[in-house]
Design a protein around this motif. Sequence first.
Motif, PDB file in Angstrom:
ATOM      1  N   ALA A 311       0.823  -1.204   0.000  1.00  9.19           N
ATOM      2  CA  ALA A 311       0.000   0.000   0.000  1.00  9.19           C
ATOM      3  C   ALA A 311       0.858   1.255   0.000  1.00  9.19           C
ATOM      4  N   SER A 315       0.521   4.132  -3.064  1.00 11.45           N
ATOM      5  CA  SER A 315      -0.428   5.132  -2.582  1.00 11.45           C
ATOM      6  C   SER A 315       0.052   6.565  -2.757  1.00 11.45           C
ATOM      7  N   GLY A 335      -2.716  -4.882  -2.124  1.00 12.13           N
ATOM      8  CA  GLY A 335      -2.082  -5.363  -0.903  1.00 12.13           C
ATOM      9  C   GLY A 335      -2.549  -6.748  -0.515  1.00 12.13           C
ATOM     10  N   THR A 485      -2.960  -2.563   4.701  1.00 14.89           N
ATOM     11  CA  THR A 485      -3.159  -1.385   3.854  1.00 14.89           C
ATOM     12  C   THR A 485      -3.689  -0.201   4.655  1.00 14.89           C
TER      13      THR A 485
END
Length: 602
Positions: A311, A315, A335, A485
């Motif tokens: 993540a 992200s 994830g 995550t």
Amino acid sequence: MTTITKNTPAADTTAPAALLPLPAAAARITALAGSALALAGTFLAWTWTDEFPGDLTVTGYPGGLQVLTLVGAALALLFVLSGYGVKGLGWLTPGGTNSPVRLLALGVLGTTGYAIAAISTTLGGLVNLEPGAWVSGLGAVIAVIGAFGLPADQEPDDDAGTGFWPRLRHSLSAPRPPRAKELSSWAEVLIIIGAFAVGLYVFVYGIDTDYAELFIGFLITVAFGFTAINRAGLVARVNALTAKHRTVTMGAAFAAAICFPFSQSNDQFTLIGANILIFATVALGLNVVVGLAGLLDLGYVAFLGVGAYTAALVSGSPQSSIGVHFPFWAAVLTGAAVSLIFGVLIGAPTLRLRGDYLAIVTLGFGEIFRLAMLNLNGTSGPDITNGAQGIPNIPDLNIFGFDFGLTHNVGGFDLTRSGNYFLLMLLFTAVVVLVFRRSADSRIGRAWVAIREDETAATAMGINGFRLKLLAFALGAALAGLAGTVQAHLGYSVTPEQYQFAGSVPPNSAFLLAAVILGGMGTIGGPLIGAALLYLIPAKLQFMQDYQLLLFGVALIILMRFRPEGLVADRRKQLEFHETGQLDVPDEKLPDGAVGITKAGA
């Protein structure tokens, strides 16, 4: 808990003997007077200075530890009056009548005694105590003497010892309550809702304690109070209702959890709640592997790390080596998928091992993951994870315009950043609970239990043990990655040192495994309660963090001695670890006139 059974004092000559040689009527009066005296003392000052936390100098207005003594003494009074057969209180004791009084009196004595010791230690001697502390302490001692003069709630077993400790343990035991009278559905639903409301209030009070002395007193009061309520039979009555209305129970549990962040004015306490929820969810995923399939996984925290690192990489962190920014739903699926793949890759070559050998291999995997993340720094290996510095500056989520990093006003209540992530994690917890529940009740879940109990017998019955163990391993890994995550965004960064086998700060594999064993393997509520206790206690008592592993070990030893099935046990574990009075092998005595058949070769 719906029948009202009039309980009369056990004063007849056939009643089980009491631990202390007192007449039953005199013992009950003594317990009543002691509880009332302890309660009255809480309305007097306990010390002369406000240097001790809680300001126990006020007369007529209890505060801090005085409130805990007041609650314990009030409960003891109610249960003593229930033993007198007071109209309207019979529902309090469908099981044991006198053992709850003993436990509550011990709780009052423990809380008051701890308060007196803490005041004396902090302020420099008993001279700093005011009359209120002495009154409550004396009342608690009198209540304990009277409570142990009451007869036992049931006859001792034939093989029970006659020494002091066997008699003490027997005096604190109680019979199971009889089946309750049927109530209307709406009344049963209200009882379930009320039980969860009380549970939420107790949890909020505990997490909102501002200083260690109050939290320790809270633990003492809750431990003795819950055990007393359990001996009284109220817990069994509520459990029967929750088993009957499972959907309502799940709804009430999640409704209570949703209310938690709105009850907090301190974001620090909400953050503790969010972390508890993350680690409880991961423990529930480990429960699939350990509790259902019986696979001892000592490196499970690595799958949480896989999800968190995945993540963090996708992200939009400025320090991410990939440089992509997936929407949150895609990051979550990525994830979970990467964790699942790692679970298959690790499980495929190792799940043919059993027992300690499998545990050693999974422990090695956990350390390999941590060292790999540490060395993917551009010097010892490819520059992927930024080495020991980890991946910082993970941005807050923004879903449909809702910024999780900002405080929002919802219905007049402020929902802080930690509250936002708490509710998001609660949604993930609901998904994990649903997956666990459906899996455990399915054909695959029954096959996992068969493998856990006896893999050889399960294989002989046609179960593909390797395939099903691999499925459990992969599912558990995916659930851990799912929680990872959210953890990455909540903590702003991920580093290799967060994912060790053992450490002073969770998450770590030892913490997760202890949560499953302490709470109860194979259950839904067990790992959630176990993780909450194991995270909350060190978080509130900072001095305990350096001794976390020692305390885990002591707690597990005590648990294995007195409750090996865990705090929340399923029926199978209760039958396995406790005597039920049922013969393991049926009596082979033949009825009169019957003809037996002798085994060949006997």
